[in-house]
Write a protein that holds these residues in place. Structure first.
Motif, PDB file in Angstrom:
ATOM      1  N   PHE A 128      50.382  38.933  59.888  1.00  0.00           N
ATOM      2  CA  PHE A 128      50.819  39.950  58.913  1.00  0.00           C
ATOM      3  C   PHE A 128      51.365  41.078  59.494  1.00  0.00           C
ATOM      4  CE2 PHE A 128      47.280  37.447  56.916  1.00  0.00           C
ATOM      5  CZ  PHE A 128      47.972  36.954  55.716  1.00  0.00           C
ATOM      6  N   ASP A 129      52.586  41.532  58.750  1.00  0.00           N
ATOM      7  CA  ASP A 129      53.046  42.893  58.980  1.00  0.00           C
ATOM      8  C   ASP A 129      52.465  44.065  58.425  1.00  0.00           C
ATOM      9  OD1 ASP A 129      55.058  41.413  60.658  1.00  0.00           O
ATOM     10  OD2 ASP A 129      55.775  40.781  58.763  1.00  0.00           O
ATOM     11  N   SER A 130      51.881  43.882  57.347  1.00  0.00           N
ATOM     12  CA  SER A 130      51.213  44.920  56.582  1.00  0.00           C
ATOM     13  C   SER A 130      50.067  44.451  55.531  1.00  0.00           C
ATOM     14  CB  SER A 130      52.254  45.523  55.624  1.00  0.00           C
ATOM     15  OG  SER A 130      52.760  44.724  54.649  1.00  0.00           O
ATOM     16  N   LEU A 131      49.129  45.385  55.359  1.00  0.00           N
ATOM     17  CA  LEU A 131      47.944  45.126  54.627  1.00  0.00           C
ATOM     18  C   LEU A 131      47.824  46.122  53.422  1.00  0.00           C
ATOM     19  CD1 LEU A 131      45.120  43.679  53.980  1.00  0.00           C
ATOM     20  CD2 LEU A 131      44.314  45.130  55.938  1.00  0.00           C
ATOM     21  N   ALA A 132      47.429  45.769  52.543  1.00  0.00           N
ATOM     22  CA  ALA A 132      46.989  46.846  51.431  1.00  0.00           C
ATOM     23  C   ALA A 132      45.546  46.564  50.839  1.00  0.00           C
ATOM     24  CB  ALA A 132      48.171  46.533  50.061  1.00  0.00           C
ATOM     25  N   ILE A 133      44.857  47.458  51.068  1.00  0.00           N
ATOM     26  CA  ILE A 133      43.466  47.362  50.598  1.00  0.00           C
ATOM     27  C   ILE A 133      42.994  48.209  49.391  1.00  0.00           C
ATOM     28  CG2 ILE A 133      40.892  47.894  51.565  1.00  0.00           C
ATOM     29  CD1 ILE A 133      42.134  47.996  54.375  1.00  0.00           C
ATOM     30  N   TYR A 134      42.521  47.646  48.360  1.00  0.00           N
ATOM     31  CA  TYR A 134      42.176  48.319  47.094  1.00  0.00           C
ATOM     32  C   TYR A 134      41.005  48.508  46.896  1.00  0.00           C
ATOM     33  CZ  TYR A 134      42.155  48.751  42.004  1.00  0.00           C
ATOM     34  OH  TYR A 134      42.075  49.412  40.872  1.00  0.00           O
ATOM     35  N   SER A 135      40.761  49.935  46.685  1.00  0.00           N
ATOM     36  CA  SER A 135      39.349  50.688  46.465  1.00  0.00           C
ATOM     37  C   SER A 135      38.403  49.895  45.524  1.00  0.00           C
ATOM     38  CB  SER A 135      39.460  51.918  46.185  1.00  0.00           C
ATOM     39  OG  SER A 135      39.962  51.925  44.738  1.00  0.00           O
ATOM     40  N   GLY A 136      39.253  49.292  44.477  1.00  0.00           N
ATOM     41  CA  GLY A 136      38.444  48.770  43.310  1.00  0.00           C
ATOM     42  C   GLY A 136      38.406  49.871  42.380  1.00  0.00           C
ATOM     43  N   HIS A 137      37.682  49.475  41.040  1.00  0.00           N
ATOM     44  CA  HIS A 137      37.534  50.393  40.045  1.00  0.00           C
ATOM     45  C   HIS A 137      36.272  49.957  39.277  1.00  0.00           C
ATOM     46  CE1 HIS A 137      40.310  47.635  38.151  1.00  0.00           C
ATOM     47  NE2 HIS A 137      39.787  47.681  36.966  1.00  0.00           N
ATOM     48  N   ALA A 138      35.668  50.783  38.330  1.00  0.00           N
ATOM     49  CA  ALA A 138      34.645  50.490  37.722  1.00  0.00           C
ATOM     50  C   ALA A 138      35.075  49.838  36.248  1.00  0.00           C
ATOM     51  CB  ALA A 138      33.421  51.507  37.512  1.00  0.00           C
ATOM     52  N   SER A 139      34.251  48.870  35.778  1.00  0.00           N
ATOM     53  CA  SER A 139      35.067  48.344  34.205  1.00  0.00           C
ATOM     54  C   SER A 139      33.993  49.147  33.324  1.00  0.00           C
ATOM     55  CB  SER A 139      34.489  46.931  34.300  1.00  0.00           C
ATOM     56  OG  SER A 139      35.453  46.326  35.000  1.00  0.00           O
ATOM     57  N   GLU A 140      34.610  49.366  32.165  1.00  0.00           N
ATOM     58  CA  GLU A 140      33.716  50.221  31.129  1.00  0.00           C
ATOM     59  C   GLU A 140      32.652  49.030  30.428  1.00  0.00           C
ATOM     60  OE1 GLU A 140      37.119  51.888  29.172  1.00  0.00           O
ATOM     61  OE2 GLU A 140      37.162  53.659  30.565  1.00  0.00           O
ATOM     62  N   ASP A 194      33.520  53.506  26.261  1.00  0.00           N
ATOM     63  CA  ASP A 194      34.340  54.425  27.163  1.00  0.00           C
ATOM     64  C   ASP A 194      33.463  54.871  28.423  1.00  0.00           C
ATOM     65  OD1 ASP A 194      33.270  56.122  25.856  1.00  0.00           O
ATOM     66  OD2 ASP A 194      35.025  57.430  25.252  1.00  0.00           O
ATOM     67  N   HIS A 195      32.456  54.182  28.678  1.00  0.00           N
ATOM     68  CA  HIS A 195      31.496  54.493  29.742  1.00  0.00           C
ATOM     69  C   HIS A 195      31.388  53.493  30.560  1.00  0.00           C
ATOM     70  CE1 HIS A 195      30.377  58.744  28.715  1.00  0.00           C
ATOM     71  NE2 HIS A 195      30.448  58.273  27.451  1.00  0.00           N
ATOM     72  N   ALA A 196      31.338  53.668  32.131  1.00  0.00           N
ATOM     73  CA  ALA A 196      31.267  52.763  32.871  1.00  0.00           C
ATOM     74  C   ALA A 196      29.818  52.880  34.012  1.00  0.00           C
ATOM     75  CB  ALA A 196      32.399  52.821  34.002  1.00  0.00           C
ATOM     76  N   PRO A 197      29.277  51.843  34.451  1.00  0.00           N
ATOM     77  CA  PRO A 197      28.322  51.794  35.353  1.00  0.00           C
ATOM     78  C   PRO A 197      28.833  52.537  36.649  1.00  0.00           C
ATOM     79  CG  PRO A 197      29.278  49.691  35.443  1.00  0.00           C
ATOM     80  CD  PRO A 197      30.020  50.448  34.508  1.00  0.00           C
ATOM     81  N   PRO A 198      27.569  52.891  37.497  1.00  0.00           N
ATOM     82  CA  PRO A 198      27.965  53.493  39.060  1.00  0.00           C
ATOM     83  C   PRO A 198      28.774  52.620  39.741  1.00  0.00           C
ATOM     84  CG  PRO A 198      25.519  53.501  38.340  1.00  0.00           C
ATOM     85  CD  PRO A 198      26.262  52.873  37.137  1.00  0.00           C
ATOM     86  N   PHE A 199      29.695  53.007  40.451  1.00  0.00           N
ATOM     87  CA  PHE A 199      30.826  52.471  41.121  1.00  0.00           C
ATOM     88  C   PHE A 199      30.547  52.518  42.814  1.00  0.00           C
ATOM     89  CE2 PHE A 199      34.789  52.511  43.445  1.00  0.00           C
ATOM     90  CZ  PHE A 199      35.360  51.127  42.977  1.00  0.00           C
ATOM     91  N   GLN A 200      31.041  51.688  43.316  1.00  0.00           N
ATOM     92  CA  GLN A 200      31.194  51.644  44.688  1.00  0.00           C
ATOM     93  C   GLN A 200      32.116  51.074  45.299  1.00  0.00           C
ATOM     94  OE1 GLN A 200      27.628  49.954  47.367  1.00  0.00           O
ATOM     95  NE2 GLN A 200      28.967  48.650  48.173  1.00  0.00           N
ATOM     96  N   ILE A 229      41.004  42.887  43.008  1.00  0.00           N
ATOM     97  CA  ILE A 229      42.089  43.201  41.947  1.00  0.00           C
ATOM     98  C   ILE A 229      42.022  42.185  41.050  1.00  0.00           C
ATOM     99  CG2 ILE A 229      43.662  44.149  43.910  1.00  0.00           C
ATOM    100  CD1 ILE A 229      45.089  41.464  43.554  1.00  0.00           C
ATOM    101  N   GLU A 230      41.272  41.447  40.729  1.00  0.00           N
ATOM    102  CA  GLU A 230      41.128  40.547  39.952  1.00  0.00           C
ATOM    103  C   GLU A 230      41.104  41.155  38.309  1.00  0.00           C
ATOM    104  OE1 GLU A 230      38.408  37.417  41.082  1.00  0.00           O
ATOM    105  OE2 GLU A 230      39.921  36.879  42.616  1.00  0.00           O
ATOM    106  N   ARG A 231      40.629  42.264  38.188  1.00  0.00           N
ATOM    107  CA  ARG A 231      40.722  42.607  36.902  1.00  0.00           C
ATOM    108  C   ARG A 231      41.910  43.528  36.588  1.00  0.00           C
ATOM    109  NH1 ARG A 231      36.411  45.946  37.103  1.00  0.00           N
ATOM    110  NH2 ARG A 231      35.774  45.313  38.996  1.00  0.00           N
ATOM    111  N   LEU A 232      42.722  43.788  37.509  1.00  0.00           N
ATOM    112  CA  LEU A 232      44.198  44.339  37.380  1.00  0.00           C
ATOM    113  C   LEU A 232      45.005  43.506  36.632  1.00  0.00           C
ATOM    114  CD1 LEU A 232      44.778  45.752  41.044  1.00  0.00           C
ATOM    115  CD2 LEU A 232      44.157  47.199  38.875  1.00  0.00           C
ATOM    116  N   PRO A 233      46.029  43.964  35.993  1.00  0.00           N
ATOM    117  CA  PRO A 233      46.874  42.991  35.069  1.00  0.00           C
ATOM    118  C   PRO A 233      47.365  41.690  36.066  1.00  0.00           C
ATOM    119  CG  PRO A 233      47.650  45.424  34.969  1.00  0.00           C
ATOM    120  CD  PRO A 233      46.270  45.423  35.821  1.00  0.00           C
ATOM    121  N   THR A 234      47.582  40.499  35.653  1.00  0.00           N
ATOM    122  CA  THR A 234      47.949  39.706  36.239  1.00  0.00           C
ATOM    123  C   THR A 234      49.213  39.793  37.154  1.00  0.00           C
ATOM    124  OG1 THR A 234      48.802  38.539  34.293  1.00  0.00           O
ATOM    125  CG2 THR A 234      46.595  37.765  35.044  1.00  0.00           C
ATOM    126  N   ASN A 235      49.913  40.337  36.551  1.00  0.00           N
ATOM    127  CA  ASN A 235      51.329  40.746  37.329  1.00  0.00           C
ATOM    128  C   ASN A 235      51.600  41.348  38.445  1.00  0.00           C
ATOM    129  OD1 ASN A 235      51.084  43.096  36.145  1.00  0.00           O
ATOM    130  ND2 ASN A 235      52.997  42.983  35.128  1.00  0.00           N
TER     131      ASN A 235
END
Ligand code: GLY
Ligand code: MN
Ligand code: MN
Length: 442
Positions: free
Chosen positions: A29-41, A46-52, A138-144
């Motif tokens: 691989f020449d490059s790598l993107a690491i996603y932090s993640g995000h909490a789902s509400e 409109d509130h989310a559980p604690p996140f790690q 990233i599975e909860r990000l938009p499919t595109n």
């Protein structure tokens, strides 16, 4: 920040730069993107559980609560951090710490979310070059998102190599776990005082949080604060509001994060109403823990250490009149496993149950043996690993009941007397050094 931590973090980042360059090159691989993640509400809210944040993201930046952010790593280049920093008057924007990694990175503040539906527009695209990989949730990000990023998602061998890298802590990481332990121990001392003061579970929890200087949403795992029978519920998750009338026992399994790194410490106390035998068992378990900590050294197989724990538990059952056979018989007949169903410990780091414990160095599975299915670490210990050592002894009816109809010489009268105390666990955090071990729990 102390000069020691400052220098150690510089070395940690330089180590990651070298190691990632090697691993990415090895895997093509020449490059790598690491996603932090995000909490789902919560659903319809409109509130989310604690996140790690994702462990491989925290490995570089140590921020456990950063969401919607990306890190791009390319061999020979400065790390690029795309930090989500929305123009938002409802919340305080993320504050970057005064730490050396910030100087070593190019930090881009992003007002919109990369990976949202705007992906592909110039403002939000990640600069991935050549053969690229993406890791993280990233599975909860938009499919595109994936299609737009034109990268291989979660290449298994690559993730395994990065997990393997995380198994071996740098001196910086060990210093962070040591500091997390120092902070957590202040909390544990407060729980002991609260127990002496006849506090209930909720008030013991609040005393812990106050003394360890953390809010509940920041704990690395839900604190286990069990009085009496609750001490025998391995992952007890409630806090009774009222203190019980009788105080037989208290088990506190509670941690702390420092720069993302976790402490995971357990202490058990005998109360004023406990049978004398319970206090003696607590002392004996401290002795078992101390002995097993001394057994931590390079080249030692953790499964062998786990089996040693069972041998010591057999000796304790015999010495304390709970089993009227031999220690060997208690082990061979499965009696010690009924009194202690969990493993001796696990790898500890950015996750409380850290990665790569059940794999060989080449990534092939190294599962727990059938007799010890809950063991989370089957590795041979090497310098840089940090593990927990947490022997336990519990009176769990669900596990002991099947033994009642056997001829096994278990002292059921004493078991029944002690069952109001729930159980005992003593847990320290230990680093493997070149010559042996360093106990990080003060
Ligand atoms: N606190 C969870 C564990 O000890 O593994
Ligand atoms: Mn624990
Ligand atoms: Mn643990």
């Amino acid at each position: 920040m102390s000069t020691t931590l400052f220098n150690l973090q510089n070395e940690h980042i330089a180590h990651l730069q070298r190691a990632y360059s090697g691993i990415l090159t090895d895997h093509g691989f020449d490059s790598l993107a690491i996603y932090s993640g995000h909490a789902s509400e919560h659903f319809a809210d409109d509130h989310a559980p604690p996140f790690q944040a994702y462990g491989h993201f925290m490995h570089w930046v140590g921020l456990a609560d950063v969401q919607h952010s990306w890190l791009v790593i390319q061999p020979g280049e400065r790390p690029q951090l795309y930090l989500h920093a929305p123009a938002d008057f409802w919340h305080l924007p993320t504050q970057l710490p005064d730490e050396p990694w910030v100087e070593a990175f190019d930090v881009h503040l992003c007002s919109s979310k990369i990976g949202s539906s705007k992906i592909g527009s110039d403002k939000t695209a990640l600069p991935l070059s050549g053969n690229a990989a993406i890791i993280g949730d990233i599975e909860r990000l938009p499919t595109n998102t994936l299609q737009a990023l034109k990268a291989e998602y979660q290449p298994e061998r690559l993730v395994q190599a990065l997990d393997e890298l995380r198994l071996y802590k740098t001196p910086y990481e060990i210093a962070c776990i040591r500091e997390a332990n120092r902070l957590a121990i202040a909390g544990h001392q407060a729980t002991q005082a609260a127990f002496i003061g006849a506090a209930g579970e909720l008030d013991i929890q609040l005393a812990y949080l106050a003394a360890s200087r953390q809010r509940e949403s920041n704990v690395p795992y839900q604190n286990i604060i069990g009085l009496n029978e609750h001490a025998g519920v391995l992952h007890y998750q409630h806090y009774d509001l009222q203190p019980p009338k009788q105080r037989y026992s208290l088990l506190v399994d509670a941690g702390r994060r420092f720069r993302g790194y976790c402490a995971d410490i357990t202490r058990t106390y005998a109360g004023p109403d406990a049978p004398a035998a319970f206090g003696e068992l607590v002392n004996a378990l401290h002795g078992v823990k101390d002995g097993l900590v001394k057994g931590v050294a390079p080249g030692v197989n953790f499964l062998a250490l786990h089996e040693q724990m069972h041998h010591h538990l057999g000796e304790i059952l015999v010495a304390n009149d709970l089993f009227k056979g031999t220690p060997e018989q208690a082990v061979v007949e499965g009696v010690t496993r009924a009194f202690c169903p969990h493993g001796l410990g696990h790898s500890l780091g950015l996750q409380v149950h850290d990665v790569a414990g059940l794999r060989h160095p080449d990534g092939t599975p190294a599962p727990a043996p059938e007799q010890h299915p809950a063991l989370r670490l089957t590795r041979t210990l090497r310098p840089g690993m940090v593990v927990t050592i947490e022997p336990g002894l519990y009176f769990i009816n669900m596990l002991l009941a099947p033994l009642r109809n056997t001829a096994l010489p278990i002292n059921w009268r004493l078991v029944d007397q002690l069952s109001v105390c729930g159980g005992i666990r003593i847990e320290d955090n230990v680093a493997v050094t070149e010559s042996g071990f360093a106990n990080l729990t003060p």
